[in-house]
Design an enzyme around this catalytic site. Sequence first.
Site, PDB file in Angstrom:
ATOM      1  CD  GLU A 179       0.748   3.646   5.516  1.00  0.00           C
ATOM      2  OE1 GLU A 179       1.486   2.725   5.858  1.00  0.00           O
ATOM      3  OE2 GLU A 179       0.135   3.673   4.438  1.00  0.00           O
TER       4      GLU A 179
HETATM    5  C1  TNX Z   1      -0.282   0.120   5.384  1.00  0.00           C
HETATM    6  S1  TNX Z   1      -2.342   0.104   7.331  1.00  0.00           S
HETATM    7  C2  TNX Z   1      -1.315   0.847   4.822  1.00  0.00           C
HETATM    8  C3  TNX Z   1      -1.745   0.550   3.450  1.00  0.00           C
HETATM    9  C4  TNX Z   1      -0.978  -0.579   2.846  1.00  0.00           C
HETATM   10  C5  TNX Z   1      -0.746  -1.651   3.880  1.00  0.00           C
HETATM   11  C6  TNX Z   1      -0.081  -2.862   3.353  1.00  0.00           C
HETATM   12  C7  TNX Z   1      -2.720   1.404   6.643  1.00  0.00           C
HETATM   13  C8  TNX Z   1      -3.731   2.187   7.317  1.00  0.00           C
HETATM   14  N1  TNX Z   1      -2.090   1.746   5.519  1.00  0.00           N
HETATM   15  O1  TNX Z   1      -1.639   1.688   2.640  1.00  0.00           O
HETATM   16  O2  TNX Z   1      -1.706  -1.096   1.783  1.00  0.00           O
HETATM   17  O3  TNX Z   1       0.046  -1.102   4.910  1.00  0.00           O
HETATM   18  O4  TNX Z   1      -0.035  -3.888   4.301  1.00  0.00           O
END
Ligand code: TNX
Length: 496
Positions: free
Chosen positions: A293
């Site tokens: 992300e």
């Molecule tokens: C996405 S999935 C994220 C996390 C969050 C989560 C909450 C991923 C690799 N990153 O930073 O905590 O969603 O569901």
Amino acid sequence: MRLDAGAPFVIGPTTQIVVDGAAAAGVARTFAAILRPSTGYPLTIVTGADDATRPAIRLALRPGDAPATDESYQLTVTSAGVNLTAPQPAGLFRGVQTLRQLLPTDVESHLRLRVPWSIPATTIQDAPRFGWRGAMLDVARHFFTVKEVKQFIDVLALYKMNVLHLHLSDDQGFRIQIASRPRLTEIGSVTQVAGGEGGFYTQAEYADLVRYAQERFITVVPEIDMPGHTNAILSAHPSASCSVRPSQPYAGTDVGWSTFCVDSAESYAIVDDIVREISAITPGPYFHIGGDEVHTLKRDDYVKFVERAQDIVQKYGKRMVGWEEVAKARLLPTSIAQAWANDTARLALQYGAKVLMSPSKRTYIDMKYTKGNALGLDWAAIIDVRDSYDWDPASFLPGVGEKDIVGVEAPLWSETVRNIGAAFFMSVPRIPSIAEVGWTPQQNRHWDDFRVRLAGQARRWEYLGVNYYQSPQIPWVPDWAETPKEAKAAAAPLVP
Ligand code: TNX
């Protein structure tokens, strides 16, 4: 598994645990520690010479046994005794968990009970489908103490999981002491989601956790998320950020906005210090760099960063693991991409790298079980127990088959999970469910069978003080109500 016709083996006051050496003795000690309080029997551990006239549980290493995976084992139970053999100590430990499950649930009691401690006559040959069966605990959004993480490890061990992935850093907190960079915890660890006081593990505490996991044949995989999810790091070391405004402690739950400065030497110096120190106290072969992300970097800059981070991880003797986005970079064949949302992970295959399956619609145990849950998020899916169980990791992603997959992992992100009671509510029964997805071959898994076996576990969780979700999908048996009052009182208290 074959249930045999003969009488069961009954553990009694003179039962011994006979082992063939130090490794088996170590496993025997973990078993005896469970059996002694509830049975009240001494269960002496004897090495080598076996008094064949006494009933015994025998644990022995047989390096030549097939199938020789690290965790396979063979178990034979007759009225005369229990024989557990395995090519490796890890297999003995997994076999002991099977014995634990074959015994009456009251074996988990902290108080002595008068129960026939019988194990049905059976012959079992067992081995896992995948070598990586894990859970992730996010200790960054909300901090969990060493004691709480050990309780979490206990549940993983009971269901034969073998990886604990610790998400040790995110925007809201940096949770492990780095001696060469004390500001990381002085400044970076003091808050968490909604503004609580946060916390961090000293290196000695982390080493203690690693040792506790190791005794249960569980590998700890440390994750320091980068180049995004780094606000806590950047608040301690503003020079690694391209932003002119220094970062502030963050207690919110937005994602995707923070990033290391990709062209700053300081960024890589910090990464080097962190990876070096954590690798030195992590016996397992992996270091997880996050990589998810990053919404504020151009693709080329992201790729450049990941490749440099991968070099640093390799320099300190570890294999890089990253969330699936890292597969946009040129991976080493030893690296692993953790699939969660799309099918970027597939890109890893062209480099000979492998995929770890954590599809958010099936394995994200921070998702709600049902719309009505107060705890949990719902952006990926609503995941009741059946959704977590009824899927095949090898046919989930187009182009990613059995041979490409190292295993499965259930991540527990902790934005809404404020204490260990809440963590268990989200984890149980979905951790047992994902554990079986990872262990048992697809053709042997059937929801109608699983849901009945799962119901039988509830009393065990009650004894262990493990909170759980009473999913209406499971035919729970209300037998805890019949548990002797004293035994109930002696059970571990449920944490709110
Ligand atoms: C996405 S999935 C994220 C996390 C969050 C989560 C909450 C991923 C690799 N990153 O930073 O905590 O969603 O569901």
